[in-house]
Scaffold this motif. Structure first.
Motif, mmCIF file in Angstrom:
data_model
loop_
_atom_site.group_PDB
_atom_site.id
_atom_site.type_symbol
_atom_site.label_atom_id
_atom_site.label_comp_id
_atom_site.label_asym_id
_atom_site.label_seq_id
_atom_site.Cartn_x
_atom_site.Cartn_y
_atom_site.Cartn_z
ATOM 1 N N UNK A 148 0.973 -4.612 14.804
ATOM 2 C CA UNK A 148 0.047 -3.706 14.133
ATOM 3 C C UNK A 148 0.722 -2.776 13.131
ATOM 4 N N UNK A 149 1.918 -2.184 13.423
ATOM 5 C CA UNK A 149 2.569 -1.347 12.396
ATOM 6 C C UNK A 149 2.861 -2.131 11.127
ATOM 7 N N UNK A 150 3.311 -3.391 11.264
ATOM 8 C CA UNK A 150 3.551 -4.185 10.058
ATOM 9 C C UNK A 150 2.245 -4.421 9.302
ATOM 10 N N UNK A 151 1.168 -4.691 10.032
ATOM 11 C CA UNK A 151 -0.104 -4.950 9.376
ATOM 12 C C UNK A 151 -0.625 -3.711 8.660
ATOM 13 N N UNK A 152 -0.447 -2.526 9.248
ATOM 14 C CA UNK A 152 -0.919 -1.280 8.616
ATOM 15 C C UNK A 152 -0.196 -1.061 7.296
ATOM 16 N N UNK A 153 1.097 -1.358 7.255
ATOM 17 C CA UNK A 153 1.873 -1.144 6.029
ATOM 18 C C UNK A 153 1.618 -2.234 4.999
ATOM 19 N N UNK A 154 1.119 -3.406 5.413
ATOM 20 C CA UNK A 154 0.872 -4.491 4.453
ATOM 21 C C UNK A 154 -0.416 -5.201 4.874
ATOM 22 N N UNK A 155 -1.568 -4.632 4.446
ATOM 23 C CA UNK A 155 -2.873 -5.145 4.868
ATOM 24 C C UNK A 155 -3.239 -6.459 4.169
ATOM 25 N N UNK A 156 -2.510 -6.852 3.129
ATOM 26 C CA UNK A 156 -2.867 -8.066 2.383
ATOM 27 C C UNK A 156 -2.110 -9.285 2.876
ATOM 28 N N UNK A 157 -1.215 -9.131 3.836
ATOM 29 C CA UNK A 157 -0.438 -10.264 4.366
ATOM 30 C C UNK A 157 -1.346 -11.096 5.271
ATOM 31 N N UNK A 175 -0.665 -13.831 6.937
ATOM 32 C CA UNK A 175 -0.029 -14.252 8.190
ATOM 33 C C UNK A 175 -0.143 -13.148 9.233
ATOM 34 N N UNK A 176 0.087 -11.893 8.792
ATOM 35 C CA UNK A 176 -0.041 -10.774 9.737
ATOM 36 C C UNK A 176 -1.486 -10.614 10.193
ATOM 37 N N UNK A 177 -2.437 -10.813 9.258
ATOM 38 C CA UNK A 177 -3.843 -10.703 9.638
ATOM 39 C C UNK A 177 -4.211 -11.766 10.669
ATOM 40 N N UNK A 178 -3.707 -12.983 10.463
ATOM 41 C CA UNK A 178 -4.009 -14.055 11.431
ATOM 42 C C UNK A 178 -3.378 -13.758 12.772
ATOM 43 N N UNK A 179 -2.116 -13.263 12.750
ATOM 44 C CA UNK A 179 -1.444 -12.933 14.018
ATOM 45 C C UNK A 179 -2.160 -11.773 14.713
ATOM 46 N N UNK A 180 -2.636 -10.781 13.904
ATOM 47 C CA UNK A 180 -3.375 -9.660 14.508
ATOM 48 C C UNK A 180 -4.675 -10.137 15.125
ATOM 49 N N UNK A 181 -5.337 -11.128 14.485
ATOM 50 C CA UNK A 181 -6.573 -11.666 15.064
ATOM 51 C C UNK A 181 -6.307 -12.346 16.390
ATOM 52 N N UNK A 182 -5.209 -13.146 16.449
ATOM 53 C CA UNK A 182 -4.866 -13.779 17.725
ATOM 54 C C UNK A 182 -4.542 -12.735 18.782
ATOM 55 N N UNK A 183 -3.812 -11.689 18.348
ATOM 56 C CA UNK A 183 -3.453 -10.636 19.307
ATOM 57 C C UNK A 183 -4.696 -9.921 19.822
ATOM 58 N N UNK A 184 -5.702 -9.722 18.926
ATOM 59 C CA UNK A 184 -6.936 -9.059 19.367
ATOM 60 C C UNK A 184 -7.681 -9.929 20.382
ATOM 61 N N UNK A 185 -7.693 -11.289 20.147
ATOM 62 C CA UNK A 185 -8.345 -12.176 21.115
ATOM 63 C C UNK A 185 -7.588 -12.164 22.434
ATOM 64 N N UNK A 186 -6.270 -12.072 22.336
ATOM 65 C CA UNK A 186 -5.474 -11.988 23.560
ATOM 66 C C UNK A 186 -5.797 -10.713 24.322
#
Length: 662
Positions: free
Chosen positions: A100-109, A111-122
């Motif tokens: 999540x810290x990486x995603x907050x600093x780079x919201x357009x990535x 790959x990070x968005x997809x990983x964050x979505x998987x993490x949210x489902x987890x």
């Protein structure tokens, strides 16, 4: 005793073991749900603060999960599930602290968005595991409580059987005692009562005991003796009964006379009352009586209304109106409504004050209805509300002007700082030593020992630097001009936002020029001509802010019309005509823009009318109203579409003397 001890054991175990487990499991689930919500807000809003709050909630959930005490033998399956949730939660905390810290600093990535979505489902899956653990702990507590309830029911059954046995034995003993000490004496009392009922009042009950039965016998003997005395007194009073009947008959006749007089007074008050009064039956609503005010209010004659219901006369605006009144009368005996809507014969809506009272006539429930017409009062209240609304709108506009003045003041302060910076930059460029570089190059050319290529390089550099120096100087001069122009516009706008009722001793030409200066840069930017022919009239007292508002609006509308026009030479011309004999000035604002069609000329000043795509139809309407407030007028002329338009602002003036000292 064993059952009591077992119940107490189950209750103690539920209070000390299972209920704390339920509370801890609830805390774990709630903290984890809050963490998921904060992570979702952090990803949606891009705020690190929500991320920190989510991490704190995860740690709180882990701490609460570690507090679960599942070491007993019957909790082994829950202990395994707890350990599995602890491991998953620890891994989830580790992943969220990195992803999540990486995603907050780079919201357009992506790959990070997809990983964050998987993490949210987890996280949602882990939430389901925690909820399952919570439900199993709750089911174990429920099972324990069911055992307590079953043990209590068994104990209650045993107590009921024991109590019933004791009560049966006691009942038999009581029956034997009652038969010996109560039934036999009562039989003697019953025999006495039969003799007493037959009119033989000389009989007495023998008193053998001093208990309650003996006291009852004494009282019955005393009552028989008193009754004998009473009968003798009645026989003496019978001769006076006829006189008492005559007296009562006379009192009834007087009461009937009073009732007839009261009824006559009620009828007089009913028919002469200025308020509308109606008497109808409670059950079916049939009108049995009405006064003349009913005819004046609703338009129905007495013959048309008597025997009809309100629904048949169509006076109720709502279908369930009478049912509401009927329910209130049955409950409280009365009904009152300060704004009850009815309908007259012509279909007009009437606002009334309605009061109903339940009364009985010949043992039949009726309703006395009093109606006061307040329709005119409601109309006045609506007018008053509209006036208050307009007053609030005016106050809102005044507040906007005050805010605009404050904003312009702050912007002016910033522009002053910009002006100072530009002046300093101009002084720095003006005193730059770069102009001496050309003389140095000339000296190099005169020196034969210097390489010609180096001399040529310095000459070209000098020429380029001097050209850049000149361009920078020109840009700074333009920046100074633009800054001064913005400052002038802000100054005019601050003048425009002052109290509109204030009159200033000023030339009409100056007011028009101020309005033109606000739009001059826009006209130049679009390549349109703006011509003003001053009148050179002497200063007089004018409401400067109001006139400025109208001229600015007219120039803005003319600019919009010119922008939409296809004319090659777009031009706006403003001039002033003085009618000295009428004490009037006429400000003409004429453009060669798209013009106004004949059918729109009569509607151009109406509120809400506009021909612009994004217009609101308020500008010209407001300008016309302001002109009339100043004792003037705003008119328009146009030969049709594509032939331009000419607005004429006519203003009257009075030659007022200047105040002393001006």
């Amino acid at each position: 005793t064993y059952a009591n001890l077992k119940i107490q054991h189950h209750i103690r175990e539920a209070n000390t073991v299972h209920l704390p487990q339920v509370r801890v499991a609830n805390s774990v689930t709630n903290e984890f749900k809050n963490a998921l919500r904060f992570f979702q807000d952090a990803v949606t809003l891009g705020e690190a603060e929500f991320l920190n709050k989510g991490q704190q909630r995860l740690k709180a959930a882990m701490q609460a999960l570690n507090q679960l005490d599942l070491e007993r033998e019957e909790d082994l399956h829950l202990l395994k599930q707890q350990q599995r949730c602890q491991a998953e939660l620890a891994q989830y905390i580790e992943k969220t602290s990195t992803v999540y810290p990486k995603l907050i600093s780079n919201m357009e990535d992506k790959a990070l968005l997809e990983e964050a979505g998987k993490l949210f489902k987890r996280g949602e899956l882990l939430r389901d595991h925690l909820i399952q653990l919570q439900e199993e702990i709750y089911n174990q507590v429920k099972k324990q409580l069911d055992e307590v309830q079953l043990a209590s029911a068994r104990r209650l059954r045993d107590n009921i059987i024991t109590a019933f046995s004791i009560a049966l034995i006691a009942l038999i003993a009581v029956y034997l005692i009652v038969r010996r000490f109560i039934l036999y004496p009562l039989q003697e009392t019953v025999a006495f009562a039969r003799q007493f009922g037959a009119g033989r009042f000389g009989q007495r009950i023998p008193v053998r005991r001093r208990d309650e039965i003996g006291v009852l016998a004494l009282n019955l003997n005393y009552m028989a003796e008193r009754l004998q005395n009473t009968i003798r007194e009645l026989e003496h009073q019978q001769e006076h009964l006829e006189e008492l009947v005559k007296e009562r008959t006379r009192e009834l006749e007087e009461d009937i006379q009073r009732r007839l007089q009261a009824e006559a007074r009620f009828k007089a008050a009913f028919h002469t009352n200025p308020a509308t009064m109606v008497i109808s039956k409670l059950e079916n609503g049939e009108i049995v009586e009405l006064n003349d005010a009913f005819t004046r209010l609703f338009g129905y004659t007495r013959e048309e209304a008597i025997g009809k219901t309100g629904y048949e006369l169509n006076i109720y605006l709502e279908d369930d109106s009478r049912e509401v009144i009927k329910e209130s009368l049955k409950t409280t005996g009365r009904y009152f409504n300060s704004d009850f809507k009815l309908r007259n014969r012509e279909g007009e809506t009437l606002h009334t004050v309605l009061a109903c009272e339940l009364l009985k006539i010949d043992d039949v429930n009726h309703i006395l209805v009093v109606i006061i017409d307040i329709t005119e009062q409601k109309r006045m209240e609506e007018k008053l509300a509209e006036a208050q609304k307009q007053l609030l709108e005016n106050a809102h506009l005044a507040g906007k002007a005050e805010v605009a003045t404050e904003v312009l003041h702050n912007v002016g302060n910033v522009l002053n700082s910009v002006g100072v910076t530009v002046s300093q930059l101009y002084q720095t460029i003006e005193h730059s030593r770069i102009k001496y570089l050309d003389a140095a190059v000339a000296k190099l050319k005169e020196n034969a020992q210097v390489d010609s290529k180096l001399t040529s390089f310095f000459a070209k550099m000098s020429e380029s630097l001097l050209r850049e120096h000149e361009d920078i100087t020109n840009h700074i001069n333009r920046l100074r001009d633009f800054t001064q122009h913005i400052t002038d516009i802000i100054s005019l706008q601050q003048t425009y936002s002052r109290n509109v009722e204030f009159k200033e001793h000023i030339a009409i030409d100056e007011i028009v020029e101020n309005a033109i200066n606000i739009h001059r840069a826009s006209f130049e930017r679009h390549g349109m001509q703006l011509e003003f022919i001053p009148s050179k009239l002497p200063p007089r007292f004018w409401q400067r802010a109001k006139i400025l508002q109208i001229i600015i609006n007219l120039i803005r509308n003319a600019k919009d019309a010119l922008l939409e026009s296809q004319a090659p030479d777009k031009k706006l011309k403003i001039w002033i005509v003085h009618s000295e004999d009428e004490n009037m000035v006429h400000i003409h604002v004429k453009d060669n823009g798209i013009g106004i069609s004949k059918e729109n000329l009569d509607k151009i000043f109406q509120h809400g009318f506009t021909t612009k795509k994004h217009g609101h139809g308020f500008g010209l309407h407001s300008c016309a109203n302001i002109a009339r407030e100043m004792g003037g007028d705003l008119t328009v002329r146009s030969e049709g579409e594509g032939k331009g338009a000419e607005f004429i602002l006519s203003l009257s003036y009075q030659d007022e003397p200047l105040p002393a000292g001006v």
